[in-house]
Design an enzyme around this catalytic site. Structure first.
Site, PDB file in Angstrom:
ATOM      1  N   GLY A  53       0.834  -1.197  -0.149  1.00 11.13           N
ATOM      2  CA  GLY A  53      -0.097   0.106   0.001  1.00 11.13           C
ATOM      3  C   GLY A  53       0.662   1.366   0.071  1.00 11.13           C
ATOM      4  O   GLY A  53       2.070   1.213   0.567  1.00 11.13           O
ATOM      5  N   SER A  54       0.301   2.346  -0.537  1.00 10.76           N
ATOM      6  CA  SER A  54       0.971   3.804  -0.444  1.00 10.76           C
ATOM      7  C   SER A  54       1.034   4.111   1.182  1.00 10.76           C
ATOM      8  O   SER A  54       0.210   3.628   1.849  1.00 10.76           O
ATOM      9  CB  SER A  54       0.407   4.694  -1.416  1.00 10.76           C
ATOM     10  OG  SER A  54       0.500   4.124  -2.597  1.00 10.76           O
ATOM     11  N   GLY A  55       1.663   5.394   1.299  1.00  9.31           N
ATOM     12  CA  GLY A  55       1.538   5.872   2.694  1.00  9.31           C
ATOM     13  C   GLY A  55       2.880   5.356   3.445  1.00  9.31           C
ATOM     14  O   GLY A  55       2.960   6.072   4.592  1.00  9.31           O
ATOM     15  N   HIS A  56       3.880   4.657   2.851  1.00 11.95           N
ATOM     16  CA  HIS A  56       4.840   4.380   3.482  1.00 11.95           C
ATOM     17  C   HIS A  56       6.150   5.052   2.720  1.00 11.95           C
ATOM     18  O   HIS A  56       7.211   4.723   2.879  1.00 11.95           O
ATOM     19  CB  HIS A  56       5.239   2.684   3.363  1.00 11.95           C
ATOM     20  CG  HIS A  56       3.873   1.922   3.864  1.00 11.95           C
ATOM     21  ND1 HIS A  56       3.535   2.216   5.037  1.00 11.95           N
ATOM     22  CD2 HIS A  56       3.121   1.096   3.406  1.00 11.95           C
ATOM     23  CE1 HIS A  56       2.524   1.531   5.469  1.00 11.95           C
ATOM     24  NE2 HIS A  56       2.338   0.752   4.298  1.00 11.95           N
ATOM     25  N   LYS A 104       5.616  -8.211   2.382  1.00 13.34           N
ATOM     26  CA  LYS A 104       5.387  -7.733   3.928  1.00 13.34           C
ATOM     27  C   LYS A 104       4.286  -8.961   4.421  1.00 13.34           C
ATOM     28  O   LYS A 104       3.445  -8.920   3.822  1.00 13.34           O
ATOM     29  CB  LYS A 104       5.310  -6.315   4.156  1.00 13.34           C
ATOM     30  CG  LYS A 104       6.523  -5.510   3.753  1.00 13.34           C
ATOM     31  CD  LYS A 104       6.246  -4.101   3.975  1.00 13.34           C
ATOM     32  CE  LYS A 104       5.118  -3.620   3.612  1.00 13.34           C
ATOM     33  NZ  LYS A 104       4.971  -3.207   2.119  1.00 13.34           N
ATOM     34  N   ASP A 109      -1.528  -8.282   1.636  1.00  9.94           N
ATOM     35  CA  ASP A 109      -0.440  -8.396   0.941  1.00  9.94           C
ATOM     36  C   ASP A 109      -0.017  -9.692   0.382  1.00  9.94           C
ATOM     37  O   ASP A 109       0.412  -9.970  -0.976  1.00  9.94           O
ATOM     38  CB  ASP A 109       0.857  -7.657   1.640  1.00  9.94           C
ATOM     39  CG  ASP A 109       0.612  -6.045   1.786  1.00  9.94           C
ATOM     40  OD1 ASP A 109       1.391  -5.479   1.177  1.00  9.94           O
ATOM     41  OD2 ASP A 109      -0.296  -5.826   2.467  1.00  9.94           O
ATOM     42  N   HIS A 218       0.431   0.412   9.376  1.00  9.03           N
ATOM     43  CA  HIS A 218      -0.668   0.966   8.780  1.00  9.03           C
ATOM     44  C   HIS A 218      -1.304   1.673   9.964  1.00  9.03           C
ATOM     45  O   HIS A 218      -2.720   1.819   9.721  1.00  9.03           O
ATOM     46  CB  HIS A 218      -1.514  -0.316   8.284  1.00  9.03           C
ATOM     47  CG  HIS A 218      -0.674  -1.203   7.366  1.00  9.03           C
ATOM     48  ND1 HIS A 218      -0.719  -2.569   7.321  1.00  9.03           N
ATOM     49  CD2 HIS A 218       0.063  -0.559   6.313  1.00  9.03           C
ATOM     50  CE1 HIS A 218      -0.034  -2.795   6.326  1.00  9.03           C
ATOM     51  NE2 HIS A 218       0.188  -1.669   5.614  1.00  9.03           N
TER      52      HIS A 218
END
Length: 329
Positions: A53-56, A104, A109, A218
């Site tokens: 996911g994005s945000g990392h 991960k 995922d 997250h």
């Protein structure tokens, strides 16, 4: 908290466009996908793909480059990419020696990446994977280790990318990756929860001057909250809980990664780094490699994580030191 964005629904695509523009000498975006691809793929080398996911940010596209990743695949905020996009990345990176997926340890995922691996194998590609599970925080109540994949994933990218550049086979890379993962532990702490892109909702509630130990990337709440005392207190808590994961740690060699989780300033990161250094020296622990910075964040969470990797093979250290043009390393 106000953010410099446009429409929240457009943010991920605009981030990918911006990265592809600024780092166009290294990578390119596959239009209308979350795939960023290394411009100069190396023939006769196993391709390494990671994502989530994005945000990392800067994970995972920040690690595309020589001696690291060949592609990253980004999904929406905290949501993994689809199996279809991972499959497309496999097709575009496979140079005939196979593809290794770095996943991960989160259920969604794993499901999507393994589905893509199955599709790719059915299409004739040689594909395998490793699952990173470096988080040694515990579940509230049960005290079972959560074993999520967190910041230590970056060490896996670097070691496997450099090993692939040496011509290691897919099976050899899987073996190296599993050994690295089994030698690594991470633990994080938050000083404030991250918020949604609009800033209207928090991932969890944390009162002023409180900290949460064992948070997730997250925005998951940690296993214990307590008043903040000092950076040294944080370093002592995290380091002690990491060192007990290793028998006879005095006679081992370690690489460490100090990771900002989003809004922790560089100043704070280096104060914490100094505290970790002093405590390691007091314990007589040998550190042969160290990095500090924002490597795997959780949007705008204020906090920090610490990763210890026991160097059990001399060439792991060589791989960590091997030059790369990946912009976030």
């Amino acid at each position: 908290m106000t953010r410099i964005i446009n429409k929240p629904k457009d943010t991920v695509s605009q981030v990918l466009n911006g990265v592809a523009y600024i780092h166009q000498d290294i990578l390119q975006r596959i239009p209308k996908t979350g795939i960023l691809l290394r411009k100069e793929l190396t023939p006769d080398r196993v391709a390494i793909i990671s994502g989530g996911g994005s945000g990392h940010e800067p994970a995972h596209f920040g690690y595309i480059g020589e001696n690291m990743l060949d592609a990253s695949v980004s999904g929406p905020i905290f949501i993994p990419p689809t199996a279809g996009e991972v499959f497309e990345a496999i097709q575009k990176t496979d140079q005939g020696k196979g593809v290794l997926l770095v996943i991960k340890n989160f259920e969604a995922d794993i499901n999507n990446f393994l589905q893509a691996e199955k599709q790719a194998k059915e299409a004739g590609h040689n594909v395998s994977h490793v699952i990173v599970n470096d988080d040694c925080s515990v579940e509230t109540g049960s005290f079972e280790k959560r074993r999520r994949g967190v910041a230590g994933t970056i060490f896996v990218h670097k070691i496997l990318g450099a090993a692939a550049s040496e011509g290691k086979s897919l099976d050899e890379l899987v073996s190296i990756g599993e050994k690295v993962i089994n030698s690594m532990n991470s633990l994080g702490v938050a000083l404030s929860s991250g918020t949604s892109l609009t800033g209207e909702t928090s991932n969890f509630t944390l009162e002023k001057d409180m900290i949460s130990f064992g948070i997730g990337i997250h925005g998951e709440e940690g296993y214990r909250s307590e008043p903040f005392h000092s950076s040294e207190h944080l370093a002592n808590e995290l380091l002690n809980k990491l060192l007990v994961q290793y028998d006879d740690y005095i006679n081992k060699r370690f690489a460490i990664l100090i990771n900002g989780l989003g809004t922790t300033t560089v100043m704070e990161q280096y104060v914490f780094s100094n505290d970790v250094k002093r405590l390691l020296e007091l314990e007589g622990v040998t550190v042969v490699y160290a990095k500090t910075g924002n490597y795997m964040t959780s949007t705008n969470m204020a906090g920090i994580s610490l990763t210890l990797l026991e160097i059990t093979e001399d060439n792991w250290l060589d791989y960590l030191k091997k030059p790369t043009n990946a912009f976030a390393w």
